[in-house]
Design a protein around this motif. Structure first.
Motif, short mmCIF file in Angstrom:
data_model
loop_
_atom_site.label_atom_id
_atom_site.label_comp_id
_atom_site.label_asym_id
_atom_site.label_seq_id
_atom_site.Cartn_x
_atom_site.Cartn_y
_atom_site.Cartn_z
N ALA A 167 0.88 -1.31 -0.05
CA ALA A 167 -0.02 0.25 0.05
C ALA A 167 0.74 1.21 -0.19
CB ALA A 167 -0.87 0.09 1.26
N LEU A 168 2.11 1.06 0.36
CA LEU A 168 2.90 2.35 0.53
C LEU A 168 3.59 2.71 -0.76
CD1 LEU A 168 4.41 4.14 2.67
CD2 LEU A 168 6.13 2.66 2.98
N VAL A 169 3.88 1.80 -1.66
CA VAL A 169 4.44 1.97 -2.87
C VAL A 169 3.77 3.02 -3.75
CG1 VAL A 169 5.52 1.07 -5.29
CG2 VAL A 169 5.55 -0.28 -3.05
N PRO A 170 2.56 3.05 -3.80
CA PRO A 170 2.02 4.04 -4.69
C PRO A 170 1.89 5.65 -4.07
CG PRO A 170 0.48 2.22 -4.49
CD PRO A 170 1.81 2.16 -3.52
N LEU A 171 1.94 5.47 -2.70
CA LEU A 171 2.34 6.75 -2.04
C LEU A 171 3.55 7.40 -2.05
CD1 LEU A 171 0.38 6.10 1.20
CD2 LEU A 171 -0.70 7.30 -0.66
N LEU A 172 4.60 6.66 -2.33
CA LEU A 172 5.98 6.94 -2.44
C LEU A 172 6.31 7.43 -4.03
CD1 LEU A 172 7.98 4.30 -0.54
CD2 LEU A 172 7.62 6.70 0.26
N ALA A 173 5.31 6.80 -4.66
CA ALA A 173 5.32 7.26 -6.15
C ALA A 173 4.94 8.74 -6.20
CB ALA A 173 4.89 6.14 -6.97
N GLY A 174 4.19 9.27 -5.40
CA GLY A 174 3.65 10.45 -5.66
C GLY A 174 2.05 10.39 -5.75
N GLY A 175 1.47 9.28 -5.31
CA GLY A 175 -0.15 9.46 -5.31
C GLY A 175 -0.68 9.67 -3.97
N GLY A 176 -0.16 10.76 -3.19
CA GLY A 176 -0.60 11.04 -1.89
C GLY A 176 -1.73 12.36 -1.75
N ASP A 177 -2.23 12.55 -3.05
CA ASP A 177 -3.45 13.44 -2.88
C ASP A 177 -4.60 12.81 -2.34
OD1 ASP A 177 -4.31 11.49 -4.80
OD2 ASP A 177 -4.29 12.67 -6.30
N SER A 178 -5.57 13.70 -2.21
CA SER A 178 -6.82 13.21 -1.47
C SER A 178 -7.52 12.11 -2.08
CB SER A 178 -7.89 14.74 -1.34
OG SER A 178 -8.32 14.81 -2.70
N ALA A 179 -7.44 12.10 -3.08
CA ALA A 179 -8.18 10.86 -4.05
C ALA A 179 -7.28 9.54 -3.47
CB ALA A 179 -8.20 10.82 -5.43
N SER A 181 -5.65 9.11 -0.66
CA SER A 181 -6.04 8.92 0.54
C SER A 181 -7.38 8.33 0.56
CB SER A 181 -6.07 10.31 1.36
OG SER A 181 -4.77 11.01 1.30
N GLY A 182 -8.33 8.67 -0.15
CA GLY A 182 -9.51 8.04 -0.06
C GLY A 182 -9.29 6.56 -0.70
N ASP A 183 -8.79 6.61 -1.59
CA ASP A 183 -8.22 5.03 -1.86
C ASP A 183 -7.61 4.27 -0.82
OD1 ASP A 183 -9.57 5.46 -4.38
OD2 ASP A 183 -7.75 5.86 -5.61
N GLY A 184 -6.90 4.85 -0.18
CA GLY A 184 -6.11 4.09 0.86
C GLY A 184 -6.89 3.79 2.07
N LEU A 185 -7.84 4.68 2.48
CA LEU A 185 -8.79 4.43 3.48
C LEU A 185 -9.91 3.31 2.94
CD1 LEU A 185 -10.08 5.07 6.02
CD2 LEU A 185 -11.79 6.71 4.84
N SER A 186 -10.21 3.19 1.70
CA SER A 186 -11.09 2.35 1.11
C SER A 186 -10.44 0.74 1.11
CB SER A 186 -11.45 2.52 -0.26
OG SER A 186 -12.57 1.45 -0.78
N HIS A 187 -9.00 0.82 0.65
CA HIS A 187 -8.43 -0.49 0.83
C HIS A 187 -8.35 -0.93 2.31
CE1 HIS A 187 -4.55 -2.57 0.89
NE2 HIS A 187 -5.24 -3.08 -0.13
N GLY A 188 -7.97 -0.07 3.12
CA GLY A 188 -7.83 -0.34 4.53
C GLY A 188 -9.14 -1.12 5.09
N LEU A 189 -10.42 -0.29 4.65
CA LEU A 189 -11.49 -0.93 5.12
C LEU A 189 -11.94 -2.47 4.53
CD1 LEU A 189 -13.82 2.27 5.06
CD2 LEU A 189 -13.04 1.03 6.96
N ARG A 190 -11.58 -2.45 3.28
CA ARG A 190 -11.55 -3.81 2.69
C ARG A 190 -10.87 -4.75 3.46
NH1 ARG A 190 -11.10 -1.04 -2.35
NH2 ARG A 190 -8.90 -1.99 -2.62
N VAL A 191 -9.66 -4.44 3.54
CA VAL A 191 -8.92 -5.43 4.22
C VAL A 191 -9.17 -5.87 5.81
CG1 VAL A 191 -6.52 -5.49 5.48
CG2 VAL A 191 -6.67 -4.47 3.29
#
Length: 607
Positions: A167-179, A181-191
Motif C-alpha cells: 500500500a505504501l509504494v503508490p504513496l511513495l511514487a507520488g499518489g499522496g493526494d486526497s483521492a 488517501s480516499g483509496d487508501g482508506l477504502s483499501h484499509g476498510l476492505r482489508v
C-alpha cells in the motif's frame, strides 16, 4: 503454458523436468529446491522454450505457498502465536527495519537512487522467501530448532509487513493526494472487512460444515471442502488486496484447535508439495538469463552484495534480539539471506508506478532469483562448516573425570537406554560395575537418581580403560548406539584384554558379523522386542499362546542358524542373497510342518 496451449503437454513437461532434476539435486545433497529451480530454467523460454508463458504458471503456482502457510497455521494455535508475539513483532520488526535501513541507505548513497526508490528497494529486499526458507528447514528437520523457530517468526512478520508495504509504494511514487488517501482508506476498510469475514467464518461456520462433511463419509468431498476453505480464503484476501498466503495462514490458525485439524492437514499435504514444487519451477522459468549473460559481473555482484548485507545483519539480530548461539545465528542468516517472493510483487508495483525502469526491475528480479538459487548451496556449506568445527570442550567436573573403582566385575560402555537397563539390573543383583559415557549431561542426570558408578570417559582411549580397571573385570558390555564406535571399542578391548568376555549391542546383521569376527557376543538391539511384537500379533490373530510361543521359538532357532551360515559368506552379497532366499522358503516349510503336526495332534486328542 506451452505455445500450442496443450494442458496435458504442459503437465508432462513439468512432471518430467521435476522427476529428472530433483532426485539428481537431492543425490548431490543440494536439496530439492535447487532441483526445482534448475528444472524451471531448463524448460523455460530462456533455454529449451518448452513453456512459453511463465506468468500463467506463476499465478497457479502461488497456491503452493498458500497451502504451505495454511498448514503452518494449522500447526499453530492462537495461544502459541501469542507466546511467539515477542519473536514475531519484536525480532521480526527489528529485522525488517534494520535490514531495510541498511539496504535503502546503500541504494540511496551508493547507487544514486531517489529517496522513494531507495525506500522501496530497502524494504523490498529486506523480505525473505517464506517458501524457500520453510522448505529448506523442513527438509533438514530444523523447523523446531532454535533458529528454525526464530526464522518462522521473522518470516511470519514479513508476510504481515508486505501488506502495508504494498500500500505504501503508490504513496511513495507520488499518489499522496486526497483521492489516493480516499483509496487508501477504502483499501484499509476492505482489508479489515475481509479479515473479519475470515475470523467470523472460521470460528462459527467452518466447524459445522466440516461436521456435516465428515458424516457423509465421502473422502473426496472432504478433500474438496479442505481445498475450498484454503483457496476460497486466499481468493477473498486477494480481492481485498491482502497477501493470499497470509489469508490462508489466518484460516489455518483459526482451525488449529479444531477437531478436524489432522484431517485437514492430511487432505492438503499432497497438493501442497506438488504446487510448492511448481512454484519453485516458475521462479526458475522467470529468470532473465539474457541479462545475466549480458552483464554477469553486475548481476552476480548485486546478488553477492545482497547476501553479504543480509546474512551478518540476521546473525546480529539472532544473537542480540533472538538469544541464539553463534552456530544457530549463522544458520538463521543463511536461511533468510535470500530475497523473497513478495519482493516480486512490491517491485512490480514500483515499476508500474514509475519508481524503477524496466532494466532495473529485471535486474532486481534476477538478483532475487539467484539469491534463492544460492541458498541451498549456502546451507550445504553451513552444514559442512558446523560438522568441521571442533565442539567446544565442556568443562568436566573432577568428580566425573576421576574414575573410582574396586575391581568391577562388569564395565559398561555407553549409558543410553540400553546401558541404563543393564546397570539397573546389575545394581539390583549387587554386582559391581563401572559405566563410562561421553555425555556430561547424561552422566549428571543418571547420578541424580542415586550414587551410580558412571564416569566421564571415552572407551576408545586405553588410559580410560585402564583407569576403569577393565583388566580386573569379567565382562565388558558395549551399549553405545554408534555401530562404528562399538566395533572399534570391541576391537580395542579384545586386543588389550583378550581374556575379557565382550557383549556388544548390534545395529543389524552386518554389524553382528563384524562383532563376531572380533570375538564379541552380538545382541541385536531390536531383535527381541520384534519377536515379542510378533508373538502378541499372532495371539491377536487367533493362535493360542502355546502356538505363538512355538512359532517364535522355531523362528529364533532358524534365524540363528541362518545367521551362523551367513557369517561364513557375509562379504559376498550374492551368496548372502541366495542364503536369505533359501532360508525364507525353509522357514515357510517349517511353519507348514508345525501346523500339520498341530492339526494331527488335535484330531488325535478329539478321538
Amino acid at each position: 503454458m506451452p505455445q500450442d496451449g496443450n494442458l496435458l503437454q504442459a503437465a508432462v513437461v513439468f512432471l518430467f523436468a521435476a522427476v529428472l532434476t530433483v532426485p539428481l539435486a537431492k543425490r548431490l545433497q543440494l536439496g530439492s529446491v535447487l532441483g526445482y529451480l534448475f528444472a524451471g530454467v531448463l524448460i523455460g523460454p530462456q533455454v529449451l522454450g518448452l513453456i512459453g508463458n511463465p506468468q500463467s504458471v506463476a499465478h497457479i503456482s502461488e497456491l503452493g505457498v498458500v497451502l504451505l502457510l495454511f498448514i503452518i497455521g494449522l500447526e499453530l494455535s492462537p495461544r502459541r502465536l501469542w507466546v511467539m508475539r515477542k519473536s514475531v513483532f519484536g525480532v521480526g520488526l527489528a529485522q525488517v527495519l534494520l535490514t531495510g535501513l541498511v539496504i535503502g541507505t546503500i541504494a540511496l548513497l551508493g547507487f544514486g537512487q531517489p529517496l522513494p526508490s531507495a525506500v522501496v528497494l530497502g524494504l523490498g529486499l529486506a523480505l525473505s522467501s517464506t517458501a524457500f526458507g520453510l522448505q529448506s528447514l523442513a527438509e533438514r528437520k530444523q523447523l523446531n530448532a532454535p533458529h528454525g523457530r526464530l526464522a518462522f517468526a521473522i518470516l511470519l512478520f514479513q508476510d504481515i509487513a508486505a501488506i502495508p508495504l504494498i500500500a505504501l509504494v503508490p504513496l511513495l511514487a507520488g499518489g499522496g493526494d486526497s483521492a489516493a488517501s480516499g483509496d487508501g482508506l477504502s483499501h484499509g476498510l476492505r482489508v479489515l472487512g475481509s479479515i473479519a469475514v475470515v475470523v467470523i467464518g472460521g470460528r462459527y461456520l467452518l466447524r459445522p460444515v466440516f461436521r456435516v462433511v465428515a458424516r457423509s463419509g465421502l473422502p473426496e468431498v472432504s478433500t474438496a471442502t479442505a481445498l475450498l476453505v484454503v483457496i476460497g480464503t486466499a481468493w477473498l484476501m486477494d480481492l481485498a488486496g491482502v497477501s493470499m498466503a497470509l489469508g490462508a495462514f489466518l484460516a489455518g490458525l483459526l482451525l488449529a484447535d479444531s477437531e478436524y485439524r489432522h484431517e485437514l492437514e492430511s487432505q492438503i499435504e499432497p497438493f501442497k508439495g506438488l504446487l510448492l514444487g511448481l512454484f519453485f519451477i516458475s521462479v526458475g522459468m522467470g529468470a532473465n538469463l539474457s541479462l545475466l549473460f549480458a552483464d554477469p559481473v553486475a548481476v552476480l555482484g548485486l546478488m553477492l552484495l545482497l547476501v553479504a548485507i543480509k546474512l551478518p545483519l540476521l546473525m546480529l539480530i539472532g544473537r542480540l534480539a533472538g538469544g541464539l548461539d553463534r552456530v544457530s545465528a549463522v544458520r538463521l542468516g543463511v536461511v533468510l539471506a535470500a530475497g523473497g517472493e513478495f519482493a516480486f510483487v512490491v517491485f512490480k508495483i514500483g515499476r508500474d508506478q514509475g519508481l524503477f525502469d524496466a532494466r532495473l526491475y529485471d535486474t532486481l528480479l534476477l538478483t532475487i532469483t539467484l539469491s534463492m538459487a544460492v541458498t541451498p548451496l549456502l546451507l550445504l556449506a553451513c552444514a559442512r562448516w558446523v560438522r568441521s568445527r571442533p565442539k567446544p570442550a565442556k568443562e568436566i567436573p573432577e568428580h566425573l573425570r576421576a574414575i573410582e573403582s574396586d575391581a568391577p566385575r562388569v564395565v559398561i560402555a555407553g549409558m543410553g537406554r540400553m546401558g541404563q537397563i543393564v546397570a539397573r539390573i546389575l545394581r539390583a543383583q549387587n554386582i559391581s560395575f563401572v559405566a563410562l559415557d561421553t555425555s556430561v549431561d547424561s552422566i549428571e542426570l543418571i547420578r541424580s537418581f542415586g550414587d551410580v558408578p558412571v564416569f566421564y570417559g571415552d572407551p576408545l582411549r586405553p588410559e580410560i580403560l585402564a583407569a576403569a580397571k577393565t583388566g580386573d573385570a569379567e565382562y565388558f558390555v558395549i551399549a553405545t548406539d554408534d555401530p562404528d564406535v562399538s566395533t572399534r571399542t570391541a576391537e580395542l578391548v579384545s586386543r588389550l584384554y583378550p581374556h575379557l568376555k565382550i557383549i556388544a549391542r548390534a545395529r543389524n546383521r552386518q554389524h553382528v558379523h563384524q562383532l563376531l569376527d572380533l570375538g564379541a557376543q552380538a545382541v541385536r538391539e531390536t531383535y527381541y522386542s520384534s519377536l515379542e511384537i510378533s508373538r502378541r500379533t499372532l495371539v491377536g490373530l487367533g493362535l493360542s499362546n502355546a502356538q505363538a510361543d512355538a512359532r517364535i521359538r522355531r523362528f529364533k532357532t532358524h534365524d540363528e542358524q541362518v545367521l551362523a551360515a551367513q557369517h561364513l559368506v557375509y562379504d559376498d552379497d550374492a551368496k548372502v542373497l541366495q542364503t536369505a532366499q533359501e532360508a525364507r522358503a525353509e522357514l515357510t516349510r517349517l511353519f507348514e510342518s508345525d501346523s500339520l503336526e498341530e492339526q494331527k495332534a488335535a484330531k488325535a486328542k478329539a478321538m
